[in-house]
Design an enzyme around this catalytic site. Structure first.
Site, PDB file in Angstrom:
ATOM      1  N   ILE A  65      17.099 -37.889 128.492  1.00 10.53           N
ATOM      2  CA  ILE A  65      16.301 -38.832 129.277  1.00 10.53           C
ATOM      3  C   ILE A  65      15.893 -38.163 130.588  1.00 10.53           C
ATOM      4  O   ILE A  65      16.406 -38.506 131.663  1.00 10.53           O
ATOM      5  CB  ILE A  65      17.062 -40.153 129.529  1.00 10.53           C
ATOM      6  CG1 ILE A  65      17.661 -40.698 128.231  1.00 10.53           C
ATOM      7  CG2 ILE A  65      16.129 -41.189 130.155  1.00 10.53           C
ATOM      8  CD1 ILE A  65      18.549 -41.917 128.419  1.00 10.53           C
ATOM      9  N   PRO A  66      15.001 -37.176 130.519  1.00  6.93           N
ATOM     10  CA  PRO A  66      14.549 -36.530 131.755  1.00  6.93           C
ATOM     11  C   PRO A  66      13.821 -37.551 132.635  1.00  6.93           C
ATOM     12  O   PRO A  66      13.107 -38.421 132.129  1.00  6.93           O
ATOM     13  CB  PRO A  66      13.613 -35.425 131.260  1.00  6.93           C
ATOM     14  CG  PRO A  66      13.267 -35.759 129.865  1.00  6.93           C
ATOM     15  CD  PRO A  66      14.344 -36.643 129.332  1.00  6.93           C
ATOM     16  N   HIS A  67      14.048 -37.452 133.938  1.00  6.39           N
ATOM     17  CA  HIS A  67      13.423 -38.404 134.850  1.00  6.39           C
ATOM     18  C   HIS A  67      13.246 -37.798 136.230  1.00  6.39           C
ATOM     19  O   HIS A  67      13.923 -36.840 136.596  1.00  6.39           O
ATOM     20  CB  HIS A  67      14.251 -39.695 134.933  1.00  6.39           C
ATOM     21  CG  HIS A  67      15.670 -39.459 135.317  1.00  6.39           C
ATOM     22  ND1 HIS A  67      16.632 -39.084 134.394  1.00  6.39           N
ATOM     23  CD2 HIS A  67      16.305 -39.522 136.499  1.00  6.39           C
ATOM     24  CE1 HIS A  67      17.801 -38.943 135.014  1.00  6.39           C
ATOM     25  NE2 HIS A  67      17.620 -39.207 136.294  1.00  6.39           N
ATOM     26  N   GLY A  68      12.309 -38.361 136.954  1.00 10.73           N
ATOM     27  CA  GLY A  68      12.051 -37.899 138.313  1.00 10.73           C
ATOM     28  C   GLY A  68      11.193 -38.900 139.052  1.00 10.73           C
ATOM     29  O   GLY A  68      10.603 -39.807 138.456  1.00 10.73           O
TER      30      GLY A  68
END
Length: 149
Positions: A65-68
């Site tokens: 779950i890549p996030h930024g």
């Protein structure tokens, strides 16, 4: 909160082909530049890679779950992707990731960002849902599956 409310059909990618973490991030972010032309996709990839350096977003069970957060973003963007071959995403369980949910959020919406991440995590804890996600045929089936969560 329904995850389906934050999804756009064009941001569901059933056949990711990249075989590296950075490649998958670039592949996940690419269609965002078409649906949201104000988003600087190169900058977004740098933000995501910086976040990965702090600790992997590969949470195990084949999930990442890549996030930024982005300064000039006006709404939360969610991209769902699937890698049939799996990718070494440096997951906590040291196994390949097949299911990807990328979340980009405006810097000023930290609460919503966290609620969406929590909803994704809840949905993906269900082994039957993960199986249906992996077995769905194409974008349309994935879209239909994700509308109810």
């Amino acid at each position: 909160m329904k995850l389906g409310d934050y999804l756009v059909k064009d941001l569901i990618l059933p056949n990711l082909t990249s075989d590296s973490k950075s490649g998958v991030l670039m592949e996940l972010i690419a269609p965002v530049g078409k649906t949201e032309p104000e988003v600087d996709t190169d900058h977004a990839v740098r933000v995501l890679l910086d976040r990965e350096r702090l600790g992997t977003t590969g949470i195990g069970d084949g999930i990442a779950i890549p996030h930024g957060k982005l300064e000039n973003l006006e709404k939360v963007i969610v991209v769902a992707g699937r890698s049939p071959e799996g990718v070494d995403f440096e997951a906590l369980d040291h196994r390949p990731c097949f299911i990807f949910f990328l979340v980009l959020a405006p810097e000023q919406m930290a609460g919503l960002h966290l609620r969406i991440l929590a909803q994704i995590s809840r949905v993906l804890k269900d082994e039957a849902f993960r199986k249906r996600f992996l077995e769905a045929e194409g974008r349309d089936e994935l879209w239909n599956l994700l509308q109810d969560v």
